[in-house]
Each structure stands twice: as C-alpha cells, then as structure tokens.
Design a protein around this motif. Structure first.
Motif, PDB file in Angstrom:
ATOM      1  N   GLY A 141      21.842  96.453  58.020  1.00 27.51           N
ATOM      2  CA  GLY A 141      21.527  97.867  57.969  1.00 27.51           C
ATOM      3  C   GLY A 141      22.004  98.483  56.668  1.00 27.51           C
ATOM      4  O   GLY A 141      23.068  98.116  56.160  1.00 27.51           O
ATOM      5  N   VAL A 147      17.083  99.276  59.618  1.00 28.75           N
ATOM      6  CA  VAL A 147      17.784  98.083  60.097  1.00 28.75           C
ATOM      7  C   VAL A 147      16.803  96.922  60.182  1.00 28.75           C
ATOM      8  O   VAL A 147      15.661  97.086  60.630  1.00 28.75           O
ATOM      9  N   ILE A 241      25.062 100.295  61.768  1.00 29.48           N
ATOM     10  CA  ILE A 241      23.781  99.932  62.378  1.00 29.48           C
ATOM     11  C   ILE A 241      23.404 100.921  63.473  1.00 29.48           C
ATOM     12  O   ILE A 241      22.242 101.358  63.565  1.00 29.48           O
TER      13      ILE A 241
END
Length: 295
Positions: A141, A147, A241
């Motif tokens: 990410g 991501v 993330i």
C-alpha cells in the motif's frame, strides 16, 4: 528531506522486494527445529519468543533497505535491534517487523508475517508492505495510491453474515475476556450479524490482515498497565493498508495510533482495527464501559 512521489514509489518497490525475500526464506525454514529464546521484561509469551529465523530475516531485509538509509536520509526502527532514536529526528524512518507471529511460526501454524513500513516523523505511515509466507500472499500500500494484493489492485468487499473478532491468545486468560466477549456478542446481535466467531493464535499483523479476507470483523486490544500491547512495528504497515482502503484503525479511545512516540510499546493505548466506522465506534463505546483508558 521531502520525498517526492517518485521517491516514494521507488522505496515501495524496495520494501516489497525485501518482504518477498524474507518471506521466501522464512517459509523455507518453517519445518526445521528452532532454538527459542525469550526476551526480558515482557510477560506475554507471544511477544517474548525470538529465534534465529527472526534475526536472519531481519538481516535479509536490511541488506535490501540499507542503501536507502543514506540516499534518502532515513531513520530505522526494527524489532531485533535496539532503538537508536534516529526515527525521532529524521523526516522518515523504516519500521520493520522481520517475523511477526514467531510463536505460530514455531508451531507451523498460519498467522506469521513480514511487515515493513515507511513512517514520517509525525507518526503517519506512507508505505506498507506485508508478506504472508504461509498463504503466499503479498500486500503493498502507498498513501494516496491504493493497495495491491499479489500485484493486482485490491478493493475491500464488506460481508455481513459473520462477525469475526480477532483476539491475541494471551487475552483468553485475561480478566477482561468474558465481559468483552459478552459485549461483542450483544454488538453482533444489534448490528444484524447471524453469528460471531472468536479467532486467536495469530500475530498482530495477521490479526489485522485476516479481517480483509474474512470480510467483516474487528481486532481489539484494550489498554493495560503491563509493558507490551504490541509495538510500533506491529501496526505500522497494517495501519497504512487499512487507511488507504478507507477502514478505521485507532487506539481504544479512537485516536490515531501513535507510530512515532518515544515509547515503542502500545500497552497504554490499546488498538482497534475494524471493517466499518460503525463497528469501530461501538467497540470504542464497549471499551469505555469496560475500562478506563490510560492515554
């Protein structure tokens, strides 16, 4: 120094390559017999355990990251080396957990991972790279850039049938366990889930990341007085993330996880990962009912 977009993308590729190399090495060793040592000053067994595999994984990672320290004037925080304080004065630092979940690794069970993040001096992660050696899954990410999972764009899909509650195995013997589970069961019913599942045995990284594949749930750690509660390196990459995916991560009181405080341990803060804002807010409410946070 201020990192450019190109600098960050380049550093993300370096971090990702390092997780690949470390994960491949770790998985090649999983069936071997390991000499286990215990760290001093921590009660939680999962936090105490360290093996030669942790140390070699760290060496392999640092071999990849070392050129960037000088090139970009980066600080460093990594689990198996003493904290040199460089992270407190540099604009950015690498934050490394070379083998999170050493205990499930020694048990040859899923739940261990490699985690690398680039964090700015304010304590906000910029890059998060994670490898799950057991499942052979790789996550990357970048703040503002999305991501990737196994090099493919990833979007989180919310599921609403089962509420999965990730808990550390040490929490099973805590005085807070039963009242917490009772409160979570009430939450499960009030939010319309058909069932609740308690899952334990993973390291902190996979406790968080498994929520993404399970589709709905939370990872909860309450504040406590004992030293522990995970460390900065346990949460840096996963926080990035989750935030890029628009999912909430916070302390038990709802504040940003402090990823560059002087104390590396998080026991005074607690941790909440959740797959929705409403779920996070309800867990914060439960925590306030059960505990007086130490923040």
């Amino acid at each position: 120094m201020k990192l450019s977009t190109n600098d960050i993308e380049s550093l993300a590729q370096v971090a990702q390559k390092a997780t690949y190399i470390a994960a491949e090495y770790i998985q090649s060793q999983v069936k071997e017999t390991h000499h286990i040592e215990l760290k001093d000053g921590i009660k939680n067994l999962a936090t105490q355990v360290v093996t030669a595999i942790d140390l070699e994984s760290q060496r392999l990672i640092l071999e990849q990251l070392k050129p960037s320290l000088a090139k970009y004037d980066l600080g460093l925080l990594t689990e198996e080396n003493p904290d040199d304080g460089s992270r407190l004065v540099k604009d950015y630092f690498w934050c490394i957990d070379p083998l999170d979940g050493t205990l499930p690794f020694t048990e040859q069970e899923p739940g261990y991972a490699v985690s690398i993040a680039l964090v700015n001096q304010a304590g906000d992660p910029i890059i998060g790279a994670i490898a799950d050696p057991y499942q052979k899954e790789y996550w990357l990410g970048i703040k503002g850039s999305g991501v990737l999972k196994n090099d493919e764009p990833y979007e989180f899909e919310q599921k609403t049938k089962t509420l999965v509650c990730q808990l550390d195995r040490s929490f099973l013997t805590s005085a807070s366990y039963e009242p917490t589970v009772d409160a979570l069961q009430s939450l499960c019913r009030s939010q319309g889930y058909e069932e609740m599942v308690i899952s334990t045995g993973k390291g902190a990284v996979m406790n968080a990341m498994s929520l993404l594949t399970q589709g709905s749930g939370c990872y909860v750690k309450w504040p406590k007085t004992d030293r522990g509660g995970g460390c900065i390196w346990d949460y840096a990459a996963t926080r990035l993330i989750f935030e890029v995916l628009g999912l909430p991560v916070s302390t038990a009181s709802g504040r940003n996880l402090p990823l560059n405080q002087k104390e590396i341990y998080m026991n005074n803060h607690g941790v909440i990962y959740a797959t929705s804002q409403s779920l996070q807010q309800e867990i914060i409410r439960i925590g306030k009912q059960l505990h007086q946070g130490a923040e």
